[in-house]
Design a protein around this motif. Structure first.
Motif, mmCIF file in Angstrom:
data_model
loop_
_atom_site.group_PDB
_atom_site.id
_atom_site.type_symbol
_atom_site.label_atom_id
_atom_site.label_comp_id
_atom_site.label_asym_id
_atom_site.label_seq_id
_atom_site.Cartn_x
_atom_site.Cartn_y
_atom_site.Cartn_z
ATOM 1 N N PHE A 123 39.683 17.860 52.508
ATOM 2 C CA PHE A 123 38.382 17.256 52.764
ATOM 3 C C PHE A 123 38.140 16.260 51.647
ATOM 4 C CE2 PHE A 123 33.721 17.098 52.291
ATOM 5 C CZ PHE A 123 33.395 16.636 53.560
ATOM 6 N N GLY A 124 38.306 14.971 51.938
ATOM 7 C CA GLY A 124 38.208 13.959 50.891
ATOM 8 C C GLY A 124 39.291 14.186 49.860
ATOM 9 N N SER A 125 38.916 14.267 48.605
ATOM 10 C CA SER A 125 39.903 14.487 47.549
ATOM 11 C C SER A 125 40.141 15.967 47.260
ATOM 12 C CB SER A 125 39.448 13.786 46.266
ATOM 13 O OG SER A 125 38.216 14.323 45.838
ATOM 14 N N PHE A 126 39.487 16.849 48.021
ATOM 15 C CA PHE A 126 39.634 18.284 47.799
ATOM 16 C C PHE A 126 40.709 18.850 48.730
ATOM 17 C CE2 PHE A 126 35.291 17.206 46.657
ATOM 18 C CZ PHE A 126 35.235 17.712 45.372
ATOM 19 N N VAL A 127 41.552 19.707 48.187
ATOM 20 C CA VAL A 127 42.598 20.364 48.968
ATOM 21 C C VAL A 127 42.539 21.851 48.683
ATOM 22 C CG1 VAL A 127 45.075 20.520 49.403
ATOM 23 C CG2 VAL A 127 44.056 18.306 48.839
ATOM 24 N N MET A 128 42.451 22.639 49.737
ATOM 25 C CA MET A 128 42.426 24.104 49.634
ATOM 26 C C MET A 128 43.404 24.658 50.672
ATOM 27 S SD MET A 128 40.151 24.950 47.357
ATOM 28 C CE MET A 128 38.605 24.573 46.588
ATOM 29 N N ASN A 129 43.424 25.995 50.797
ATOM 30 C CA ASN A 129 44.328 26.625 51.755
ATOM 31 C C ASN A 129 43.683 26.909 53.109
ATOM 32 O OD1 ASN A 129 45.342 27.989 48.859
ATOM 33 N ND2 ASN A 129 46.917 27.140 50.180
ATOM 34 N N THR A 130 42.352 27.003 53.162
ATOM 35 C CA THR A 130 41.672 27.290 54.430
ATOM 36 C C THR A 130 40.419 26.437 54.549
ATOM 37 O OG1 THR A 130 40.253 29.031 53.547
ATOM 38 C CG2 THR A 130 42.451 29.725 54.357
ATOM 39 N N GLN A 131 39.931 26.281 55.779
ATOM 40 C CA GLN A 131 38.694 25.564 56.003
ATOM 41 C C GLN A 131 37.529 26.306 55.346
ATOM 42 O OE1 GLN A 131 38.406 22.483 57.519
ATOM 43 N NE2 GLN A 131 36.333 22.577 56.679
ATOM 44 N N GLU A 132 37.576 27.633 55.352
ATOM 45 C CA GLU A 132 36.522 28.442 54.722
ATOM 46 C C GLU A 132 36.428 28.122 53.225
ATOM 47 O OE1 GLU A 132 35.905 33.072 53.646
ATOM 48 O OE2 GLU A 132 36.319 32.642 55.748
ATOM 49 N N GLU A 133 37.580 27.971 52.546
ATOM 50 C CA GLU A 133 37.553 27.624 51.127
ATOM 51 C C GLU A 133 36.929 26.253 50.915
ATOM 52 O OE1 GLU A 133 41.365 29.927 49.190
ATOM 53 O OE2 GLU A 133 41.731 28.063 50.259
#
Length: 137
Positions: A123-133
């Protein structure tokens, strides 16, 4: 896990016209002082004219080479030369082979590591492992 290592403390080795700064991993029989949770390598090589490099890379790893200075031949000795500011993605195999057939120094970095095989959500410059995160961040 962040680890700060001053440039003067990076391990170096020299052999047969090849100098390597072992930032992470192992090369020319020399190991880095940096420990990583996931097996990785970050090696800064300088090849004198006429030098030939063979660097093993585990077959399951992803890796790339970035040419910083000069020009080199990669993969097979009869391949076309690759100039500075070019990146080569390496496929599975026995490692990296490089030749400096020019009259100037060849400098390159080799970066590789074991794939994490984890899901990625951006999401933009953010990267996580799940949509919930992403949603709770």
């Amino acid at each position: 896990m962040y680890q700060e290592v001053p440039s003067k403390d990076i391990t170096e080795a020299t052999k047969d016209g090849i100098k390597v700064r072992v930032i992470v991993g192992e090369a020319l029989g020399t190991k880095s002082a940096i420990y990583t949770l996931t097996p990785t390598m970050h090696l800064d090589f300088t090849l004198e004219p006429g030098a030939h490099l063979r660097q093993p890379i585990p077959g399951s790893w992803n890796a790339f080479v970035y040419v910083l200075e000069g020009e080199g031949i990669f993969g097979r000795s009869k391949s076309s030369s690759v100039n500075a500011q070019h990146l080569l993605l390496l496929g599975p195999g026995d490692g990296l082979e490089a030749w400096n057939k020019s009259s100037k120094l060849l400098r390159l970095i080799l970066v590789g590591g074991e794939p994490l095989c984890e899901l990625l959500v951006q999401f933009g410059s953010f990267v996580m492992n799940t949509q919930e995160e992403i949603d709770t961040f």
